[in-house]
Scaffold this motif. Structure first.
Motif, PDB file in Angstrom:
ATOM      1  N   ASP A 116       0.845  -1.204   0.000  1.00 30.65           N
ATOM      2  CA  ASP A 116       0.000   0.000   0.000  1.00 30.65           C
ATOM      3  C   ASP A 116       0.883   1.257   0.000  1.00 30.65           C
ATOM      4  OD1 ASP A 116      -1.936   1.896   0.673  1.00 30.65           O
ATOM      5  OD2 ASP A 116      -2.836   0.644   2.243  1.00 30.65           O
ATOM      6  N   THR A 117       0.661   2.159  -0.948  1.00 33.60           N
ATOM      7  CA  THR A 117       1.433   3.412  -0.964  1.00 33.60           C
ATOM      8  C   THR A 117       1.245   4.207   0.329  1.00 33.60           C
ATOM      9  OG1 THR A 117       1.415   3.627  -3.362  1.00 33.60           O
ATOM     10  CG2 THR A 117       1.607   5.677  -2.130  1.00 33.60           C
ATOM     11  N   ILE A 141       1.264  -0.191  -4.438  1.00 38.33           N
ATOM     12  CA  ILE A 141      -0.110  -0.140  -4.971  1.00 38.33           C
ATOM     13  C   ILE A 141      -0.495   1.343  -4.996  1.00 38.33           C
ATOM     14  CG2 ILE A 141      -2.474  -0.960  -4.704  1.00 38.33           C
ATOM     15  CD1 ILE A 141      -1.309  -2.987  -2.562  1.00 38.33           C
ATOM     16  N   PRO A 142      -0.741   1.905  -6.182  1.00 40.02           N
ATOM     17  CA  PRO A 142      -0.942   3.363  -6.238  1.00 40.02           C
ATOM     18  C   PRO A 142      -2.275   3.816  -5.649  1.00 40.02           C
ATOM     19  CG  PRO A 142      -1.206   2.387  -8.409  1.00 40.02           C
ATOM     20  CD  PRO A 142      -0.824   1.263  -7.494  1.00 40.02           C
ATOM     21  N   LEU A 143      -2.308   5.097  -5.309  1.00 41.60           N
ATOM     22  CA  LEU A 143      -3.543   5.693  -4.813  1.00 41.60           C
ATOM     23  C   LEU A 143      -4.229   6.443  -5.956  1.00 41.60           C
ATOM     24  CD1 LEU A 143      -2.230   7.216  -1.455  1.00 41.60           C
ATOM     25  CD2 LEU A 143      -3.237   4.950  -1.847  1.00 41.60           C
ATOM     26  N   ALA A 144      -5.545   6.486  -5.908  1.00 31.86           N
ATOM     27  CA  ALA A 144      -6.299   7.291  -6.883  1.00 31.86           C
ATOM     28  C   ALA A 144      -6.269   8.754  -6.412  1.00 31.86           C
ATOM     29  CB  ALA A 144      -7.728   6.767  -6.955  1.00 31.86           C
ATOM     30  N   GLN A 151      -8.366   0.966  -7.063  1.00 34.05           N
ATOM     31  CA  GLN A 151      -8.757  -0.450  -7.092  1.00 34.05           C
ATOM     32  C   GLN A 151      -8.507  -1.089  -8.467  1.00 34.05           C
ATOM     33  OE1 GLN A 151      -9.429  -2.410  -4.528  1.00 34.05           O
ATOM     34  NE2 GLN A 151      -9.398  -0.751  -3.033  1.00 34.05           N
ATOM     35  N   GLN A 152      -8.612  -0.293  -9.513  1.00 34.22           N
ATOM     36  CA  GLN A 152      -8.345  -0.855 -10.855  1.00 34.22           C
ATOM     37  C   GLN A 152      -6.866  -1.218 -10.976  1.00 34.22           C
ATOM     38  OE1 GLN A 152      -9.773   1.917 -13.749  1.00 34.22           O
ATOM     39  NE2 GLN A 152     -11.134   0.360 -14.625  1.00 34.22           N
ATOM     40  N   ALA A 153      -6.029  -0.302 -10.515  1.00 33.69           N
ATOM     41  CA  ALA A 153      -4.585  -0.564 -10.564  1.00 33.69           C
ATOM     42  C   ALA A 153      -4.251  -1.767  -9.683  1.00 33.69           C
ATOM     43  CB  ALA A 153      -3.820   0.673 -10.075  1.00 33.69           C
ATOM     44  N   MET A 366       3.434  10.843   1.486  1.00 36.26           N
ATOM     45  CA  MET A 366       3.720  12.283   1.336  1.00 36.26           C
ATOM     46  C   MET A 366       4.147  12.571  -0.109  1.00 36.26           C
ATOM     47  SD  MET A 366       3.095  13.564   4.338  1.00 36.26           S
ATOM     48  CE  MET A 366       1.946  12.285   4.802  1.00 36.26           C
ATOM     49  N   HIS A 367       5.003  11.699  -0.654  1.00 39.70           N
ATOM     50  CA  HIS A 367       5.435  11.896  -2.046  1.00 39.70           C
ATOM     51  C   HIS A 367       4.238  11.833  -2.978  1.00 39.70           C
ATOM     52  CE1 HIS A 367       9.561  10.149  -0.682  1.00 39.70           C
ATOM     53  NE2 HIS A 367       9.419  11.420  -0.368  1.00 39.70           N
ATOM     54  N   SER A 368       3.358  10.879  -2.724  1.00 39.63           N
ATOM     55  CA  SER A 368       2.194  10.713  -3.582  1.00 39.63           C
ATOM     56  C   SER A 368       1.272  11.946  -3.501  1.00 39.63           C
ATOM     57  CB  SER A 368       1.477   9.418  -3.173  1.00 39.63           C
ATOM     58  OG  SER A 368       0.168   9.402  -3.568  1.00 39.63           O
ATOM     59  N   LEU A 369       1.198  12.568  -2.320  1.00 36.68           N
ATOM     60  CA  LEU A 369       0.371  13.779  -2.158  1.00 36.68           C
ATOM     61  C   LEU A 369       1.144  15.031  -2.583  1.00 36.68           C
ATOM     62  CD1 LEU A 369      -1.114  13.030   1.422  1.00 36.68           C
ATOM     63  CD2 LEU A 369      -2.332  12.865  -0.762  1.00 36.68           C
TER      64      LEU A 369
END
Ligand code: PMP
Length: 404
Positions: A116-117, A141-144, A151-153, A366-369
């Motif tokens: 989980d990201t 697992i990426p976040l939308a 969930q698709q990813a 944090m990187h993802s946001l």
């Protein structure tokens, strides 16, 4: 029970900081402890103190009985099939390290570990270490865009037949709730082992191992009104039984000679050394405390408090909320626009308001946001609307000081 009476059970809440009554909104980092937990631990040291499983004397028998009774309590609390499926660890971090170490022999350079990201570093770094030892590959697992798992990813990644899927139940930063039951089912259908990090879930939700159906579920005592230094590794018996022990030594053996050593059966096999006996007993009292709360009413009240926090922050203006959804659990993440999260935290502290600021041990999130950090306000069973009003009032004055 009235909230005032409930709060009175938590002695640490009754204090002032620089003349301000404490406003504790950092329960996600660690919860305050009710008197019953403090008493259970003090009573243990006062009357029963002895090592477990060892001596022939009465104190040891009492201590062992109390310690083992908590295993039964945890079994019922999470609805595990067998008491041997409950392993006492020193916390979530150790529990995940035990699982990751225990799978050394089961992975190779063709293996994939999905993580989980939004996971806490405790649910990332042990998998990276396992990957380094075995040649396996860790894939996030990426976040939308809404901050939830895409969930698709996820389905596309699960189609790659991963060996392990490690996810949050509840994010410690955002409070977002993963649909763990569905995600575990998909992972299992693809042949993966599953680990769910429940550190932020167990204080707020009832968790049922038969429903979630994961292979491993982990959590810490100190985030569920219990003491620090104790945590739980739940595992399906067959999976636990084949994990290589992370720690070896006393308690976990059957026979030792210089020709070789055989290990004990579960649960002792994975509990080397003297355990955190008083803390386990404190955890038992914390479980009793949670079990005696009116479950539906408490969950409803906590959900309302999280929504109240979200709307009050929105109404204040100049705030960015992260992944704020109606069904988030326990925590709200935000930044005061243009200001450093640490400054906000320090200025709030000067008014007796305790929140958490930083990367929250979730740097990939944090990187993802695309932020370096944020503030997090989190609630517990003792949090009141007045706490939130005081927090908003203090934040409003911080905003005026820094921006207006
Ligand atoms: N996972 C999550 C989701 C957490 O919130 C935390 C604690 N912040 C941990 C793991 C690590 O727990 P501990 O420090 O008690 O081992």
């Amino acid at each position: 029970m009235q909230l005032l009476a409930l709060r009175a059970q938590f002695p640490a809440l009754e204090q002032t900081l620089d003349g301000y009554p404490l406003c504790y909104l950092d329960t996600a980092a660690t919860s305050q402890k009710p008197q019953s937990v403090l008493d259970a631990m003090a009573d243990f040291y006062r009357y029963d103190n002895a090592n477990v499983h060892r001596a022939a004397h009465q104190l040891s028998a009492r201590s062992t009985a109390k310690y083992e009774a908590v295993r039964d309590k945890v079994q019922a609390f999470v609805n595990a099939q067998r008491r041997e499926e409950i392993i006492f660890t020193h916390g979530t971090t150790e529990a995940i390290n035990q699982v990751a170490w225990g799978l050394n022999q089961k992975l190779d350079s063709n293996s994939v570990i999905l993580v989980d990201t939004a996971a806490h570093h405790a649910n990332i770094v042990p998998w990276q270490q396992l990957a380094q030892r075995t040649g396996a590959k860790v894939i996030a697992i990426p976040l939308a865009d809404d901050g939830r798992i895409d969930q698709q990813a996820y389905q596309a990644l699960v189609a790659q037949s991963p060996s392990i899927v490690a996810i949050n139940h509840v994010s410690n930063v955002l409070g977002t709730v993963n649909p763990v039951q569905a995600m575990v089912a998909q992972a299992k259908a693809a042949g993966a082992l599953t680990l769910v990090d429940g550190a932020q879930a167990v204080a707020h939700k009832r968790v049922d191992m038969q429903e979630i159906d994961c292979d491993f579920y982990v959590f810490s005592g100190h985030k569920m009104y219990g003491p620090t230094g104790v945590g739980i590794l739940y595992g399906r018996y067959q999976q636990l039984d084949t994990l290589t022990p992370l720690l070896t030594g006393g308690e976990m053996i059957e026979q030792v000679s210089f020709d070789g050593t055989s290990f004990n059966t579960l649960p002792n096999r994975l509990e080397a050394g003297t355990p955190a006996i008083a803390e386990v007993i404190g955890l038992g009292a914390a479980i009793d405390y949670i079990a005696n709360l009116p479950q539906a009413a408490t969950q409803k009240r906590e959900a309302e408090l999280v929504n109240y926090l979200q709307t009050q922050l929105q109404q204040l203006g100049g705030i960015t909320l992260y992944a704020a959804h109606n069904d988030n659990c326990g925590a709200v993440a935000f930044n005061l626009n243009g200001e450093h999260h640490q400054d906000v935290g320090i200025l709030l502290d000067q008014q007796g308001v305790a929140i958490r600021c930083g990367h929250h041990c979730a740097m990939p999130l944090m990187h993802s946001l695309q932020i370096s950090g944020c503030c997090r306000a989190s609630i517990g069973v003792y949090t009141s609307h007045e706490d939130i009003d005081r927090f908003i009032e203090a934040l409003s004055s911080v905003k005026a000081m820094l921006i207006d």
